[in-house]
Design a protein around this motif. Structure first.
Motif, mmCIF file in Angstrom:
data_model
loop_
_atom_site.group_PDB
_atom_site.id
_atom_site.type_symbol
_atom_site.label_atom_id
_atom_site.label_comp_id
_atom_site.label_asym_id
_atom_site.label_seq_id
_atom_site.Cartn_x
_atom_site.Cartn_y
_atom_site.Cartn_z
ATOM 1 N N LYS A 189 -6.499 0.775 -11.203
ATOM 2 C CA LYS A 189 -7.772 0.967 -10.694
ATOM 3 C C LYS A 189 -8.367 2.240 -11.267
ATOM 4 C CE LYS A 189 -8.437 2.474 -6.368
ATOM 5 N NZ LYS A 189 -8.372 2.566 -5.010
ATOM 6 N N PRO A 190 -9.393 2.334 -11.901
ATOM 7 C CA PRO A 190 -10.136 3.720 -12.447
ATOM 8 C C PRO A 190 -10.107 4.653 -11.536
ATOM 9 C CG PRO A 190 -11.887 2.103 -11.788
ATOM 10 C CD PRO A 190 -10.634 1.575 -11.304
ATOM 11 N N VAL A 191 -10.487 4.777 -10.010
ATOM 12 C CA VAL A 191 -10.726 6.123 -9.417
ATOM 13 C C VAL A 191 -9.719 5.859 -8.056
ATOM 14 C CG1 VAL A 191 -12.217 6.953 -7.832
ATOM 15 C CG2 VAL A 191 -13.259 6.119 -9.849
ATOM 16 N N ARG A 192 -8.822 6.908 -7.943
ATOM 17 C CA ARG A 192 -8.042 7.207 -6.746
ATOM 18 C C ARG A 192 -8.374 8.050 -5.835
ATOM 19 N NH1 ARG A 192 -5.429 5.316 -11.208
ATOM 20 N NH2 ARG A 192 -3.824 3.376 -10.652
ATOM 21 N N GLN A 193 -9.059 7.783 -4.845
ATOM 22 C CA GLN A 193 -9.606 8.678 -3.864
ATOM 23 C C GLN A 193 -9.340 8.138 -2.326
ATOM 24 O OE1 GLN A 193 -11.273 11.941 -4.300
ATOM 25 N NE2 GLN A 193 -10.341 11.783 -6.389
ATOM 26 N N VAL A 194 -9.576 8.684 -1.261
ATOM 27 C CA VAL A 194 -9.167 8.367 0.004
ATOM 28 C C VAL A 194 -10.325 7.130 0.184
ATOM 29 C CG1 VAL A 194 -9.430 8.786 2.290
ATOM 30 C CG2 VAL A 194 -8.383 10.429 0.865
ATOM 31 N N THR A 221 -11.933 5.230 -1.769
ATOM 32 C CA THR A 221 -11.572 4.024 -2.626
ATOM 33 C C THR A 221 -10.357 3.183 -2.065
ATOM 34 O OG1 THR A 221 -10.162 4.910 -4.498
ATOM 35 C CG2 THR A 221 -12.880 4.797 -4.821
ATOM 36 N N ALA A 222 -9.365 3.774 -1.613
ATOM 37 C CA ALA A 222 -8.131 3.276 -0.916
ATOM 38 C C ALA A 222 -8.557 2.674 0.145
ATOM 39 C CB ALA A 222 -7.226 4.548 -0.590
ATOM 40 N N ALA A 223 -9.423 3.275 1.050
ATOM 41 C CA ALA A 223 -9.785 2.546 2.387
ATOM 42 C C ALA A 223 -10.613 1.324 1.919
ATOM 43 C CB ALA A 223 -10.671 3.552 3.140
ATOM 44 N N GLY A 224 -11.629 1.216 0.987
ATOM 45 C CA GLY A 224 -12.291 0.269 0.599
ATOM 46 C C GLY A 224 -11.450 -0.956 0.249
ATOM 47 N N ASP A 225 -10.252 -0.516 -0.540
ATOM 48 C CA ASP A 225 -9.379 -1.367 -0.955
ATOM 49 C C ASP A 225 -8.536 -2.210 0.235
ATOM 50 O OD1 ASP A 225 -9.834 -0.894 -3.763
ATOM 51 O OD2 ASP A 225 -7.982 -0.009 -3.847
ATOM 52 N N GLY A 226 -8.272 -1.409 1.200
ATOM 53 C CA GLY A 226 -7.569 -1.789 2.334
ATOM 54 C C GLY A 226 -8.429 -2.831 3.111
ATOM 55 N N ALA A 227 -9.660 -2.385 3.363
ATOM 56 C CA ALA A 227 -10.692 -3.319 3.858
ATOM 57 C C ALA A 227 -10.897 -4.776 3.289
ATOM 58 C CB ALA A 227 -12.213 -2.752 4.164
ATOM 59 N N THR A 228 -10.906 -4.528 2.073
ATOM 60 C CA THR A 228 -11.296 -5.859 1.049
ATOM 61 C C THR A 228 -9.854 -6.759 1.064
ATOM 62 O OG1 THR A 228 -12.665 -4.866 -0.539
ATOM 63 C CG2 THR A 228 -11.542 -6.723 -1.311
ATOM 64 N N ALA A 229 -8.674 -5.998 0.978
ATOM 65 C CA ALA A 229 -7.561 -6.878 1.191
ATOM 66 C C ALA A 229 -7.486 -7.725 2.572
ATOM 67 C CB ALA A 229 -6.358 -5.779 1.046
ATOM 68 N N ALA A 266 0.750 -1.113 -0.138
ATOM 69 C CA ALA A 266 -0.208 -0.050 0.034
ATOM 70 C C ALA A 266 0.932 1.139 0.053
ATOM 71 C CB ALA A 266 -1.017 0.026 1.380
ATOM 72 N N THR A 267 1.845 1.276 -0.928
ATOM 73 C CA THR A 267 2.762 2.177 -1.023
ATOM 74 C C THR A 267 2.436 3.436 -1.667
ATOM 75 O OG1 THR A 267 3.807 1.116 -2.739
ATOM 76 C CG2 THR A 267 4.645 0.798 -0.570
ATOM 77 N N GLY A 268 1.269 3.247 -2.225
ATOM 78 C CA GLY A 268 0.890 4.670 -2.785
ATOM 79 C C GLY A 268 1.603 5.206 -4.389
ATOM 80 N N ALA A 269 1.387 6.347 -4.268
ATOM 81 C CA ALA A 269 2.001 6.774 -5.606
ATOM 82 C C ALA A 269 2.825 8.137 -5.085
ATOM 83 C CB ALA A 269 0.973 7.121 -6.778
ATOM 84 N N GLU A 270 3.760 8.769 -6.155
ATOM 85 C CA GLU A 270 4.827 9.608 -5.972
ATOM 86 C C GLU A 270 4.358 10.716 -7.179
ATOM 87 O OE1 GLU A 270 6.500 10.377 -3.589
ATOM 88 O OE2 GLU A 270 6.139 8.416 -2.545
#
Length: 403
Positions: free
Chosen positions: A283-288, A290-298, A110-114
């Motif tokens: 992924k198509p949408v990069r928002q807080v 959607t990131a939180a949802g990704d984390g929960a799913t993972a 979950a290192t994000g982007a620069e």
């Protein structure tokens, strides 16, 4: 061996911390490795208006809440920038730049982007000396000065608005024709209404000049080719981001052509036990949100993986008996009929063989690992090795298991 974690999370942004909440709440031994302050890209912004349930909260405050929530359930956090992964060892290894090694049964990237660089003359040389990629970080250095913002998406426009609280004038350089921007209409309206923001349309930044500090910006009109040399004290660049996937070099984790991690809907990568969440994945949408949802799913999928692998190890790989593994699905009529026949045969009572049932519908990790594509399938395993495979077994096939 040092302590073995159930899950090590590389990255302490919304994706990583959300995963930590769910994982720790499920009693997984969870460690979050943070290269910077907790919150990831959240710490680069000030306003937070679109996270559901919070109508009046700043981005740093939300980041703090994420971390406190994860700690509440027992997730551990540690400072450390991940440098390398060993995904072939058992358990897996996570190595940081400060020389520490963490052992874990699973990993979440979950290192994000620069910030994406323009790679123009003067940009690298003057970075930190007037060239910036974070208004929240550096705005206070430009009080009553003139600054330029390059970009026209949500981040660029939002940061331009934020900079008006400090700078004397803010000029937004937009590559599109007048009146057209990529930002959402709400941000556009706010920018147009702000009398401290000017616009330069149909233009790109070609060069940044200055001796020790930024002094001038050379802007090109893409229609006419005309170059303008303008006086500015600071240049803020917001032209997108690039995934932080350097740690995946030589690991075999699949990336797309832009460098983002490829996952399925369960955040699973092509490497078993390795997940990805947030802006680092395709992924198509990069928002807080959607990131939180990704984390929960993972985290949920990771728990399933750990439970499945532990069950498999204890009941199949580590047993001395020959094991008959029955892959079935409660939604498949043939599976239900085969299950009925197996129960009538009473294999475990009549032989020294063990019978293990794997619900391929509820958890597909083990079926995928063994290449089970049709249900029902029966695989005989002894000493951890496959001896026989029967696809869609008949009654006669099942009776043969008694031999």
């Amino acid at each position: 061996m040092d302590k073995i974690y159930d899950l090590v999370i590389a990255g302490g942004g919304p994706a990583g911390l959300s995963a930590a909440v769910y994982a720790a709440r499920s009693k997984l031994k969870t460690l979050v490795l943070e290269s910077d302050s907790a919150g990831g890209q959240l710490t680069d912004y000030e306003e937070m208006e679109n996270y559901p349930g919070f109508t009046d909260i700043t981005a740093p405050e939300l980041a703090k809440n994420f971390k406190e929530h994860a700690r509440k359930f027992g997730a551990l956090t540690a400072d450390g920038e991940v440098q390398r992964l060993d995904l072939e060892s058992s358990p897996k290894k996570v190595m940081t730049k400060d020389g520490k090694t963490y052992h874990t049964r699973s990993i979440l990237i979950a290192t994000g982007a620069e910030p994406r660089k323009l790679d123009i003359p003067g940009e690298k040389e003057l970075q930190g000396r007037g060239v910036s990629y974070c208004a929240t970080c550096d705005a206070e250095f430009f009080v009553d000065l003139d600054v330029m913002v390059v970009g026209n998406g949500n981040s660029a426009v939002e940061e331009a608005i934020y900079l008006t609280n400090f700078a004397r004038r803010v000029t937004l350089v937009v590559i599109h024709e007048e009146g057209k921007m990529d930002a959402d209409s709400l941000f556009q309206e706010r920018a147009y209404e702000n009398d401290k923001i000017d616009f330069v349309w149909n233009s790109t930044l070609k060069r940044i000049e200055g001796d020790q500090m930024v002094d001038k910006a050379v802007v090109e009109n893409i229609r006419t080719g005309e170059l303008q040399k303008l006086d500015y004290d600071g240049i803020f660049i917001f032209v997108g981001r690039e995934p932080s996937t350097e740690i995946l070099e030589d690991t075999g984790v699949e990336l797309d052509q832009s460098g983002y991690i490829v996952t399925d809907e369960g955040m699973r990568t092509n490497v078993p036990g390795v997940y990805a969440a947030g802006d680092v994945r395709q992924k198509p949408v990069r928002q807080v949100i959607t990131a939180a949802g990704d984390g929960a799913t993972a985290a949920v999928e990771c728990q399933k993986y750990l439970e499945a692998t532990e069950h498999w190890r204890e009941n199949v790989l580590d047993t001395e008996s020959e094991v008959i593994v029955f892959f079935w699905s409660p939604t498949d009529d043939d599976s239900l009929e085969a299950m009925r026949l197996l129960e009538e045969l009473e294999i475990e009572e009549k032989t020294d063989k063990e019978l293990v049932r794997i619900d391929a519908y509820g958890n597909d990790f083990i079926p995928d690992r063994y290449g089970v594509e049709e249900i029902p399938t029966v695989i005989t395993i002894a000493g951890g090795e496959e001896k026989e495979r029967i696809i869609r077994p008949t009654a006669k096939d099942l009776e043969g298991l008694l031999a």
